[in-house]
Design a protein around this motif. Sequence first.
Motif, PDB file in Angstrom:
ATOM      1  N   VAL A 225       0.858  -1.186   0.000  1.00 46.63           N
ATOM      2  CA  VAL A 225       0.000   0.000   0.000  1.00 46.63           C
ATOM      3  C   VAL A 225       0.891   1.232   0.000  1.00 46.63           C
ATOM      4  CG1 VAL A 225      -1.717   1.329   1.276  1.00 46.63           C
ATOM      5  CG2 VAL A 225      -1.882  -1.162   1.202  1.00 46.63           C
ATOM      6  N   GLY A 226       0.560   2.217  -0.827  1.00 45.17           N
ATOM      7  CA  GLY A 226       1.320   3.457  -0.873  1.00 45.17           C
ATOM      8  C   GLY A 226       0.419   4.663  -1.013  1.00 45.17           C
ATOM      9  N   VAL A 227       0.788   5.761  -0.332  1.00 52.60           N
ATOM     10  CA  VAL A 227       0.006   6.997  -0.418  1.00 52.60           C
ATOM     11  C   VAL A 227       0.174   7.605  -1.809  1.00 52.60           C
ATOM     12  CG1 VAL A 227      -0.242   9.344   0.476  1.00 52.60           C
ATOM     13  CG2 VAL A 227       0.205   7.455   2.040  1.00 52.60           C
ATOM     14  N   LEU A 228      -0.923   8.115  -2.343  1.00 53.75           N
ATOM     15  CA  LEU A 228      -0.906   8.791  -3.639  1.00 53.75           C
ATOM     16  C   LEU A 228      -0.660  10.273  -3.380  1.00 53.75           C
ATOM     17  CD1 LEU A 228      -1.443   7.307  -6.337  1.00 53.75           C
ATOM     18  CD2 LEU A 228      -3.667   8.432  -6.386  1.00 53.75           C
ATOM     19  N   ARG A 229       0.505  10.757  -3.749  1.00 56.21           N
ATOM     20  CA  ARG A 229       0.881  12.146  -3.491  1.00 56.21           C
ATOM     21  C   ARG A 229       0.737  12.987  -4.764  1.00 56.21           C
ATOM     22  NH1 ARG A 229       2.797  11.824   1.524  1.00 56.21           N
ATOM     23  NH2 ARG A 229       3.829   9.898   2.190  1.00 56.21           N
TER      24      ARG A 229
ATOM     25  N   ASP B 160      -5.978  18.722  -2.737  1.00 57.83           N
ATOM     26  CA  ASP B 160      -6.915  18.953  -1.634  1.00 57.83           C
ATOM     27  C   ASP B 160      -6.373  18.293  -0.375  1.00 57.83           C
ATOM     28  OD1 ASP B 160      -8.989  19.244   0.121  1.00 57.83           O
ATOM     29  OD2 ASP B 160     -10.464  18.132  -1.074  1.00 57.83           O
ATOM     30  N   PRO B 161      -5.975  19.062   0.635  1.00 58.22           N
ATOM     31  CA  PRO B 161      -5.376  18.467   1.834  1.00 58.22           C
ATOM     32  C   PRO B 161      -6.360  17.695   2.695  1.00 58.22           C
ATOM     33  CG  PRO B 161      -5.707  20.823   2.155  1.00 58.22           C
ATOM     34  CD  PRO B 161      -6.047  20.529   0.709  1.00 58.22           C
ATOM     35  N   ARG B 162      -7.657  17.836   2.439  1.00 60.48           N
ATOM     36  CA  ARG B 162      -8.650  17.146   3.268  1.00 60.48           C
ATOM     37  C   ARG B 162      -8.759  15.667   2.930  1.00 60.48           C
ATOM     38  NH1 ARG B 162     -14.061  19.845   1.994  1.00 60.48           N
ATOM     39  NH2 ARG B 162     -13.315  19.128  -0.042  1.00 60.48           N
ATOM     40  N   THR B 163      -8.338  15.292   1.724  1.00 60.10           N
ATOM     41  CA  THR B 163      -8.530  13.923   1.258  1.00 60.10           C
ATOM     42  C   THR B 163      -7.192  13.226   1.094  1.00 60.10           C
ATOM     43  OG1 THR B 163     -10.525  14.592   0.066  1.00 60.10           O
ATOM     44  CG2 THR B 163      -9.538  12.488  -0.559  1.00 60.10           C
ATOM     45  N   THR B 164      -7.106  11.987   1.595  1.00 57.76           N
ATOM     46  CA  THR B 164      -5.910  11.162   1.430  1.00 57.76           C
ATOM     47  C   THR B 164      -6.275   9.953   0.578  1.00 57.76           C
ATOM     48  OG1 THR B 164      -5.118  11.835   3.608  1.00 57.76           O
ATOM     49  CG2 THR B 164      -4.062   9.918   2.617  1.00 57.76           C
ATOM     50  N   ARG B 165      -5.369   9.591  -0.312  1.00 50.91           N
ATOM     51  CA  ARG B 165      -5.612   8.458  -1.213  1.00 50.91           C
ATOM     52  C   ARG B 165      -4.437   7.490  -1.155  1.00 50.91           C
ATOM     53  NH1 ARG B 165      -7.785  13.024  -3.584  1.00 50.91           N
ATOM     54  NH2 ARG B 165      -9.932  12.795  -4.341  1.00 50.91           N
ATOM     55  N   TRP B 166      -4.762   6.213  -1.276  1.00 46.77           N
ATOM     56  CA  TRP B 166      -3.745   5.164  -1.303  1.00 46.77           C
ATOM     57  C   TRP B 166      -3.959   4.273  -2.521  1.00 46.77           C
ATOM     58  CZ3 TRP B 166      -6.339   6.687   3.031  1.00 46.77           C
ATOM     59  CH2 TRP B 166      -5.594   7.065   4.158  1.00 46.77           C
TER      60      TRP B 166
ATOM     61  N   THR C 264       1.556  -4.561  -9.010  1.00 44.71           N
ATOM     62  CA  THR C 264       0.536  -3.989  -9.907  1.00 44.71           C
ATOM     63  C   THR C 264      -0.574  -3.344  -9.085  1.00 44.71           C
ATOM     64  OG1 THR C 264       0.975  -5.655 -11.598  1.00 44.71           O
ATOM     65  CG2 THR C 264      -1.135  -4.496 -11.718  1.00 44.71           C
ATOM     66  N   VAL C 265      -1.002  -2.157  -9.489  1.00 43.14           N
ATOM     67  CA  VAL C 265      -2.094  -1.474  -8.778  1.00 43.14           C
ATOM     68  C   VAL C 265      -3.399  -2.207  -9.037  1.00 43.14           C
ATOM     69  CG1 VAL C 265      -3.403   0.664  -8.515  1.00 43.14           C
ATOM     70  CG2 VAL C 265      -0.940   0.759  -8.912  1.00 43.14           C
ATOM     71  N   THR C 266      -3.971  -2.794  -7.998  1.00 48.62           N
ATOM     72  CA  THR C 266      -5.237  -3.521  -8.128  1.00 48.62           C
ATOM     73  C   THR C 266      -6.311  -2.983  -7.188  1.00 48.62           C
ATOM     74  OG1 THR C 266      -4.539  -5.182  -6.512  1.00 48.62           O
ATOM     75  CG2 THR C 266      -4.047  -5.634  -8.827  1.00 48.62           C
ATOM     76  N   GLY C 267      -5.939  -2.005  -6.351  1.00 54.24           N
ATOM     77  CA  GLY C 267      -6.894  -1.446  -5.403  1.00 54.24           C
ATOM     78  C   GLY C 267      -6.644   0.031  -5.186  1.00 54.24           C
ATOM     79  N   ALA C 268      -7.644   0.713  -4.660  1.00 49.01           N
ATOM     80  CA  ALA C 268      -7.560   2.144  -4.407  1.00 49.01           C
ATOM     81  C   ALA C 268      -8.396   2.472  -3.181  1.00 49.01           C
ATOM     82  CB  ALA C 268      -8.060   2.936  -5.613  1.00 49.01           C
TER      83      ALA C 268
ATOM     84  N   ARG D 128      -9.856  -9.754  -5.901  1.00 51.19           N
ATOM     85  CA  ARG D 128     -10.344  -9.727  -4.522  1.00 51.19           C
ATOM     86  C   ARG D 128     -10.011 -11.026  -3.792  1.00 51.19           C
ATOM     87  NH1 ARG D 128     -16.116  -6.829  -6.141  1.00 51.19           N
ATOM     88  NH2 ARG D 128     -15.161  -4.833  -6.701  1.00 51.19           N
ATOM     89  N   GLY D 129     -10.057 -10.941  -2.465  1.00 48.97           N
ATOM     90  CA  GLY D 129      -9.798 -12.117  -1.645  1.00 48.97           C
ATOM     91  C   GLY D 129      -8.323 -12.406  -1.424  1.00 48.97           C
ATOM     92  N   GLN D 130      -7.455 -11.453  -1.808  1.00 45.83           N
ATOM     93  CA  GLN D 130      -6.011 -11.685  -1.663  1.00 45.83           C
ATOM     94  C   GLN D 130      -5.368 -10.702  -0.688  1.00 45.83           C
ATOM     95  OE1 GLN D 130      -4.012 -13.016  -5.395  1.00 45.83           O
ATOM     96  NE2 GLN D 130      -5.888 -12.297  -6.414  1.00 45.83           N
ATOM     97  N   GLY D 131      -6.188  -9.926   0.006  1.00 48.78           N
ATOM     98  CA  GLY D 131      -5.667  -9.074   1.068  1.00 48.78           C
ATOM     99  C   GLY D 131      -5.462  -7.623   0.705  1.00 48.78           C
ATOM    100  N   VAL D 132      -5.712  -7.244  -0.549  1.00 50.92           N
ATOM    101  CA  VAL D 132      -5.504  -5.848  -0.934  1.00 50.92           C
ATOM    102  C   VAL D 132      -6.498  -4.932  -0.226  1.00 50.92           C
ATOM    103  CG1 VAL D 132      -5.500  -4.198  -2.847  1.00 50.92           C
ATOM    104  CG2 VAL D 132      -4.509  -6.474  -3.150  1.00 50.92           C
ATOM    105  N   GLY D 133      -7.787  -5.299  -0.237  1.00 49.99           N
ATOM    106  CA  GLY D 133      -8.800  -4.477   0.413  1.00 49.99           C
ATOM    107  C   GLY D 133      -8.554  -4.349   1.906  1.00 49.99           C
ATOM    108  N   ARG D 134      -8.203  -5.434   2.553  1.00 49.47           N
ATOM    109  CA  ARG D 134      -7.936  -5.401   3.995  1.00 49.47           C
ATOM    110  C   ARG D 134      -6.731  -4.505   4.290  1.00 49.47           C
ATOM    111  NH1 ARG D 134      -9.116  -8.734   8.454  1.00 49.47           N
ATOM    112  NH2 ARG D 134      -7.584  -8.526  10.143  1.00 49.47           N
ATOM    113  N   SER D 135      -5.707  -4.581   3.461  1.00 47.89           N
ATOM    114  CA  SER D 135      -4.519  -3.752   3.677  1.00 47.89           C
ATOM    115  C   SER D 135      -4.844  -2.271   3.508  1.00 47.89           C
ATOM    116  CB  SER D 135      -3.415  -4.170   2.710  1.00 47.89           C
ATOM    117  OG  SER D 135      -3.001  -5.502   2.955  1.00 47.89           O
ATOM    118  N   LEU D 136      -5.674  -1.945   2.501  1.00 45.51           N
ATOM    119  CA  LEU D 136      -6.088  -0.554   2.320  1.00 45.51           C
ATOM    120  C   LEU D 136      -6.918  -0.074   3.500  1.00 45.51           C
ATOM    121  CD1 LEU D 136      -7.001  -0.692  -1.471  1.00 45.51           C
ATOM    122  CD2 LEU D 136      -5.208   0.736  -0.469  1.00 45.51           C
TER     123      LEU D 136
END
Length: 337
Positions: free
Chosen positions: A8-12, A55-61, A68-72, A95-103
């Motif tokens: 997981v990485g922050v989108l800057r 927008d400083p109010r919103t954070t994205r990962w 490979t980017v598979t989640g947001a 899905r089912g591989q832990g990406v959603g849980r990690s996000l």
Amino acid sequence: MRIPGVGVGVLRPDVDDVRLAAWSDVVRTVGAIERGEYAPAPAQSCERLREQLSDPRTTRWAGYLDGTVTGAAEVRPAGEPKTAFTRIYVLPDMRGQGVGRSLLTEVARDQRAAGMEILATTVLADTPGARYALHLGATVGDELVINVLDLANLDRAALQRTVTADHDGYHLVHWSGRTPDFLVDSYAVAKRAIADAPNSHPPPGAVAVWDRDLVRQSERERAGRGAELWVTAAVVAGTSTVAAFTAVEVGASSVDAAQEDTAVIGEHRRRGLATWVKAAMALRLAEELPNLRRLSSTTAVANIGMRAVNARTGFHEPTRRLLVTIDIAALSERLNL
């Protein structure tokens, strides 16, 4: 707990174009599948997202599976005290591989550190996402209708008849960006009427007590992230009193727009003002922003009156969603944070 192959990485704001496009593609793909929404072309989505990253109010990962980017994920303050609103997307076949849980773990950790206490989101009913939210301890609030207005296929003649119909004692005022000084105080009062909408959520007192200063602050913040609020208001003739209004946020390069609020002050209800201002706004957007394709709005199922207004304006209801909330401290325990 780290899951092998998942990151997981922050989108800057300085994110490279490739990763930005991949993040955008995940959000567009999942949205189109789950809600049957019109999906903007990739370049348009990326351009709009690049604007929003300031927008400083919103954070994205971004969520990665084997690089490979598979989640947001994205999170921002909600309209309620100590509450944040999040959306998490994972490509269906990943899905089912832990990406959603990690996000979700990153969202919970970030918001707990920011002092938030409640996490809210919307999920389609009777889906794996809804079941997972309930498994984590989420509570269902309102059932929501997603309303969509296709601006390319408006019944302009019908809308024009609505707009030109006599509304004795009122006239329409339009603005974008800065609210006219002579209306700002009355407009602030009108915005408080959102608290009267029939729904189970938010709780009493959660709607901001709008005043001139808060309106101006909101305008400055929106301008800082490259967006404008377009407002059409019904004003009592001969006065500076806003009786009803509808507001839509428009981005500089957006092909979609989001309805923010529509409200009618109590003593001015049952006079067709909500339909009047929404019809006028639909025509205004279609005529002045030819690249805009769609206007979306979210309404509580219980809000029968506003749903009828939307139908008269030409909106259709492709899906329904559940608004769910979860205590961040309890969620953190479940996620072993």
